[in-house]
Design an enzyme around this catalytic site. Structure first.
Site, short mmCIF file in Angstrom:
data_model
loop_
_atom_site.label_atom_id
_atom_site.label_comp_id
_atom_site.label_asym_id
_atom_site.label_seq_id
_atom_site.Cartn_x
_atom_site.Cartn_y
_atom_site.Cartn_z
CG HIS A 27 -4.48 0.36 4.76
ND1 HIS A 27 -3.83 -0.23 3.70
CD2 HIS A 27 -5.62 0.90 4.25
CE1 HIS A 27 -4.57 -0.09 2.60
NE2 HIS A 27 -5.65 0.60 2.91
CB CYS B 57 -0.97 -0.01 1.18
SG CYS B 57 -0.20 -0.14 2.80
CG ASP C 42 -8.12 1.61 0.60
OD1 ASP C 42 -7.05 1.01 0.40
OD2 ASP C 42 -8.82 1.43 1.61
#
Length: 426
Positions: free
Chosen positions: A339, A207, A360
């Site tokens: 995250h 991520c 996202d």
């Protein structure tokens, strides 16, 4: 307990024999039972003897037996103590061994979780996951070989293959908000941000890299950053980004953070965070700062100060004017435990409440494509919208870009990063 004298009950210890002879020798003889003989009674077992020497020998046997029993008792006592100490030592060693084992297992678990277990990186995971797809019948062998060739070409060039990219979402949002008349008073958007999602090669750990690609996609469209990005005109692949961060470490940025990764990211699945993004951007002469919202500032564990900071970031040079402001502001990197996401804009409702708009990396291309429809009714925005009550992690960090650094400023920031600390919002 020490042995007692059979005559007076006094504790005599190991000197019982001497005590009996010295204190009670006169009692060893007693008158006979009418036959004129002198009888001698044993003070320990009531045996009667007619000869004083025999009685003395008999008493000596009692005393020797007592001393022997006492010695056996002492021997067993010492033996029991030694055994107890041995058992305690073994128990302590076992507990230490188990604790060390648990610590090793926890450390290995953390290494696996954060990609530091030497199990390979993007390439190894990509191939392994594709092989699994073929085994399960979800991918044909010819597709496997084609995607493998494309992946190898991407790794050789250092350029992302674009297979996880969705473009045009910001433009679609501008059109949507221009026609939306329900509850949005104003909205500010970053310009030209492409969405990148995780692939078979970085699922579960990529991520941070994908968010850097989103940020870079906007910077490459902004002429302000042309000079410092002339060597990065295309979006780099994840292994290339790892090498770029290693280059920043070799320049001297964030040595403490570099040591956490043993100065190596390439061929690993290591997670990166705000400090690595800061080091990479600064090494490219991009001016940025880390803001640390280290504790909730609102009820129920919420962070209204974070939302207020984002609103000020977007609106300070774009006050008044149109309802929809497609600004030149770069998107913002948002990090929390486990995250990270990319802030691409913020809504201000008619009731003055605020709502962040987030890209996202966990959202697929198929989900993002829904936002490109011309007749978008706003339902797809659920993927992007985050209200104050939606962000309730204990701590958030953001990396915000704000201009270009001179070579002197870059050198100064490199030196300052030796003791890098983020600005904390009280």
């Amino acid at each position: 307990a020490p042995p007692e004298c059979p005559f007076c009950g006094e504790a005599a210890g190991r000197e019982l024999e001497e005590h009996v002879r010295a204190r009670h020798g006169h009692l060893l003889g007693a008158p006979g039972a009418g036959n004129g003989e002198q009888l001698y009674e044993c003070p320990m077992c009531s045996l009667t003897c007619t000869n004083i020497q025999i009685l003395e020998e008999h008493v000596d046997l009692h005393l020797e037996e007592h001393n022997f029993s006492e010695g056996i008792g002492m021997f067993h006592c010492d033996e029991d103590l030694e055994l107890a100490q041995q058992l305690q030592t073994e128990e302590d060693e076992w507990q230490r061994s188990e604790e060390e084992k648990r610590e090793r297992e926890e450390f290995k678990k953390l290494q696996r979780q954060y990609g530091l277990d030497n199990s390979g990186g993007f390439k190894q995971q990509f191939l392994k996951n594709m092989e699994r797809e073929v085994d399960r019948g979800r991918m044909q062998p010819f597709e496997y070989h084609k995607r493998k060739a494309d992946m190898m070409e991407s790794l050789a060039s250092g350029i992302d293959d674009g297979k996880t990219k969705t473009s045009g979402v910001i433009e679609a949002l501008c059109k949507y908000y221009q026609n939306e008349n329900k509850d949005v008073r104003r909205v500010w958007l970053s310009a030209g941000v492409d969405h990148f999602h995780s692939s078979l090669g970085d699922r579960g750990w990529g991520c941070g890299y994908r968010n850097f690609q989103m940020l870079l996609s906007s910077l490459l469209r902004n002429s302000v950053y042309n000079d410092c990005l002339r060597d990065a005109t295309l979006i780099p692949s994840i292994p290339k980004i790892q090498s770029m961060i290693e280059d920043a470490w070799r320049e001297g940025f964030d040595p403490h953070g570099a040591s956490h990764f043993n100065n190596r990211l390439h061929d690993s699945k290591a997670w990166i965070g705000a400090c690595e993004i800061y080091s990479l951007l600064t090494s490219l002469r991009i001016k940025c700062q880390i803001i640390d919202f280290h504790k909730p500032t609102g009820p129920m564990g919420t962070h209204p100060r974070l939302f207020e900071w984002i609103l000020h970031y977007y609106s300070k040079d774009n006050e008044g004017g149109a309802k929809v402001a497609c600004t030149s502001k770069p998107p913002i990197y948002l990090q929390h435990q486990g995250h990270s996401r990319t802030i691409v804009g913020i809504e201000e409702k008619k009731n003055k409440s605020l709502c962040l708009l987030l890209f996202d990396p966990g959202c697929s291309s198929q989900q993002m494509q829904k936002l490109l429809k011309q007749n978008c009714d706003g339902t797809g925005l659920k993927l992007l919208r985050k209200f104050v009550g939606s962000l309730k992690e204990k701590q958030y960090q953001i990396v915000a870009v704000d201009g270009v650094l001179s070579l002197e400023e870059k050198a100064a920031r490199c030196q300052a990063s030796q003791v890098l600390t983020s600005e904390k919002i009280p």
